[in-house]
Design a protein around this motif. Sequence first.
Motif, PDB file in Angstrom:
ATOM      1  N   LEU A 168      39.686  35.793  51.963  1.00 45.07           N
ATOM      2  CA  LEU A 168      40.734  36.354  51.114  1.00 45.07           C
ATOM      3  C   LEU A 168      40.211  36.635  49.711  1.00 45.07           C
ATOM      4  CD1 LEU A 168      43.768  34.108  52.148  1.00 45.07           C
ATOM      5  CD2 LEU A 168      43.157  36.375  53.000  1.00 45.07           C
ATOM      6  N   LYS A 169      39.321  35.796  49.234  1.00 45.90           N
ATOM      7  CA  LYS A 169      38.731  36.013  47.906  1.00 45.90           C
ATOM      8  C   LYS A 169      37.992  37.346  47.868  1.00 45.90           C
ATOM      9  CE  LYS A 169      34.905  34.024  47.110  1.00 45.90           C
ATOM     10  NZ  LYS A 169      33.847  33.002  46.872  1.00 45.90           N
ATOM     11  N   TRP A 170      37.205  37.620  48.898  1.00 47.20           N
ATOM     12  CA  TRP A 170      36.470  38.882  48.914  1.00 47.20           C
ATOM     13  C   TRP A 170      37.398  40.069  49.125  1.00 47.20           C
ATOM     14  CZ3 TRP A 170      32.015  39.122  46.822  1.00 47.20           C
ATOM     15  CH2 TRP A 170      31.154  38.032  46.862  1.00 47.20           C
ATOM     16  N   LEU A 171      38.515  39.872  49.837  1.00 50.50           N
ATOM     17  CA  LEU A 171      39.471  40.965  50.010  1.00 50.50           C
ATOM     18  C   LEU A 171      40.119  41.357  48.692  1.00 50.50           C
ATOM     19  CD1 LEU A 171      41.236  39.989  53.361  1.00 50.50           C
ATOM     20  CD2 LEU A 171      39.560  41.802  52.968  1.00 50.50           C
ATOM     21  N   LEU A 172      40.185  40.427  47.750  1.00 51.94           N
ATOM     22  CA  LEU A 172      40.728  40.736  46.428  1.00 51.94           C
ATOM     23  C   LEU A 172      39.661  41.291  45.490  1.00 51.94           C
ATOM     24  CD1 LEU A 172      43.043  37.632  45.875  1.00 51.94           C
ATOM     25  CD2 LEU A 172      43.742  39.961  46.460  1.00 51.94           C
ATOM     26  N   VAL A 173      38.462  40.763  45.574  1.00 53.98           N
ATOM     27  CA  VAL A 173      37.415  41.142  44.631  1.00 53.98           C
ATOM     28  C   VAL A 173      36.807  42.500  44.972  1.00 53.98           C
ATOM     29  CG1 VAL A 173      35.133  40.514  43.758  1.00 53.98           C
ATOM     30  CG2 VAL A 173      36.907  38.766  44.013  1.00 53.98           C
ATOM     31  N   PRO A 175      37.998  45.349  46.455  1.00 48.93           N
ATOM     32  CA  PRO A 175      38.697  46.556  45.989  1.00 48.93           C
ATOM     33  C   PRO A 175      38.617  46.754  44.480  1.00 48.93           C
ATOM     34  CG  PRO A 175      40.035  45.385  47.580  1.00 48.93           C
ATOM     35  CD  PRO A 175      38.879  44.493  47.244  1.00 48.93           C
ATOM     36  N   MET A 176      38.668  45.669  43.716  1.00 51.67           N
ATOM     37  CA  MET A 176      38.550  45.797  42.259  1.00 51.67           C
ATOM     38  C   MET A 176      37.173  46.315  41.879  1.00 51.67           C
ATOM     39  SD  MET A 176      40.483  42.316  41.066  1.00 51.67           S
ATOM     40  CE  MET A 176      40.116  42.649  39.367  1.00 51.67           C
ATOM     41  N   LEU A 177      36.128  45.803  42.525  1.00 55.22           N
ATOM     42  CA  LEU A 177      34.781  46.297  42.243  1.00 55.22           C
ATOM     43  C   LEU A 177      34.636  47.760  42.647  1.00 55.22           C
ATOM     44  CD1 LEU A 177      32.604  43.253  43.391  1.00 55.22           C
ATOM     45  CD2 LEU A 177      33.185  43.935  41.052  1.00 55.22           C
ATOM     46  N   GLY A 178      35.268  48.157  43.752  1.00 60.84           N
ATOM     47  CA  GLY A 178      35.211  49.546  44.176  1.00 60.84           C
ATOM     48  C   GLY A 178      35.878  50.485  43.183  1.00 60.84           C
ATOM     49  N   MET A 179      37.048  50.091  42.691  1.00 58.72           N
ATOM     50  CA  MET A 179      37.730  50.934  41.708  1.00 58.72           C
ATOM     51  C   MET A 179      36.929  51.026  40.409  1.00 58.72           C
ATOM     52  SD  MET A 179      41.786  50.118  42.169  1.00 58.72           S
ATOM     53  CE  MET A 179      41.586  48.371  41.889  1.00 58.72           C
ATOM     54  N   PHE A 180      36.353  49.934  39.997  1.00 60.46           N
ATOM     55  CA  PHE A 180      35.529  49.948  38.794  1.00 60.46           C
ATOM     56  C   PHE A 180      34.330  50.873  38.968  1.00 60.46           C
ATOM     57  CE2 PHE A 180      32.020  48.181  36.253  1.00 60.46           C
ATOM     58  CZ  PHE A 180      32.574  48.303  34.974  1.00 60.46           C
ATOM     59  N   GLY A 181      33.705  50.838  40.146  1.00 62.08           N
ATOM     60  CA  GLY A 181      32.582  51.716  40.402  1.00 62.08           C
ATOM     61  C   GLY A 181      32.969  53.188  40.391  1.00 62.08           C
ATOM     62  N   VAL A 182      34.156  53.510  40.956  1.00 60.74           N
ATOM     63  CA  VAL A 182      34.625  54.901  40.938  1.00 60.74           C
ATOM     64  C   VAL A 182      34.867  55.375  39.520  1.00 60.74           C
ATOM     65  CG1 VAL A 182      36.541  56.403  41.605  1.00 60.74           C
ATOM     66  CG2 VAL A 182      35.546  54.825  43.271  1.00 60.74           C
ATOM     67  N   LEU A 183      35.462  54.533  38.683  1.00 58.28           N
ATOM     68  CA  LEU A 183      35.714  54.911  37.290  1.00 58.28           C
ATOM     69  C   LEU A 183      34.408  55.137  36.533  1.00 58.28           C
ATOM     70  CD1 LEU A 183      38.678  52.509  36.416  1.00 58.28           C
ATOM     71  CD2 LEU A 183      38.771  54.973  36.840  1.00 58.28           C
ATOM     72  N   VAL A 184      33.410  54.327  36.814  1.00 59.51           N
ATOM     73  CA  VAL A 184      32.130  54.500  36.131  1.00 59.51           C
ATOM     74  C   VAL A 184      31.443  55.786  36.586  1.00 59.51           C
ATOM     75  CG1 VAL A 184      29.812  53.528  35.885  1.00 59.51           C
ATOM     76  CG2 VAL A 184      31.813  52.041  35.711  1.00 59.51           C
ATOM     77  N   ILE A 185      31.506  56.087  37.876  1.00 56.73           N
ATOM     78  CA  ILE A 185      30.825  57.285  38.391  1.00 56.73           C
ATOM     79  C   ILE A 185      31.524  58.565  37.953  1.00 56.73           C
ATOM     80  CG2 ILE A 185      30.206  58.508  40.513  1.00 56.73           C
ATOM     81  CD1 ILE A 185      29.810  55.777  41.821  1.00 56.73           C
ATOM     82  N   LEU A 186      32.852  58.576  37.961  1.00 54.98           N
ATOM     83  CA  LEU A 186      33.614  59.790  37.676  1.00 54.98           C
ATOM     84  C   LEU A 186      34.055  59.900  36.222  1.00 54.98           C
ATOM     85  CD1 LEU A 186      35.858  59.938  40.872  1.00 54.98           C
ATOM     86  CD2 LEU A 186      33.643  61.043  40.450  1.00 54.98           C
TER      87      LEU A 186
END
Length: 203
Positions: A168-173, A175-186
């Motif tokens: 469950l910890k990784w299920l929360l972490v 998606p947040m890391l994925g969104m942060f990566g998208v914001l940095v790339i775009l």
Amino acid sequence: MVLADNVDGGDDLDLIVTTMNGNVFCFSTPAPHHPLKAWRASNQGRNNVANRFNREGIYVTPSSRAFRDEEGKNFWVEIEIVDRYRVPSGSQSPYNVTISLLVPGNYQGERTIKQTQIFERAGKHRIKLPTVGVRTTGTVVVEMTDKNGIHFSDDFSLTFHMYYYKLLKWLLVLPMLGMFGVLVILRPQEAIPLPSFSRNHDL
């Protein structure tokens, strides 16, 4: 009562002495530990009072009896059958081995999950057991009966799905890391002035 077992988890054999007045003493010996040396009851099992070490018996190998948390649908238990009878007694095969998984009352299925196999030779063997689908503890009991009806046993404990919250910890972490990566790339490559909401257009 005297109990011989590996109490401190080391490589030596420990002796526990319980006196009549309730005192408990633990003595460590230089002898290396082995599951067949453990003497957990006065009658040493169901009907066998003989020494098992370097003679005859069954035990769970150290790699399988290590305390752990099991997940998934199945897990393996490795056992070793010891039979060192000399001529003329010879081999005591066949060995009727029953392995039981005992689970507590919070499991809605069978309280005891059993599998029985007959082995014709001594040595190491692997048996697959199903895991239970709830967060609980369990005890695996391995029993063997030779051709003369002599009974031997060994057991160990383990848990099931106790650390599911790590997933469950990784299920929360993640998606947040994925969104942060998208914001940095775009992110915009050129600086853009921030919009102004001032009513004074002369500025």
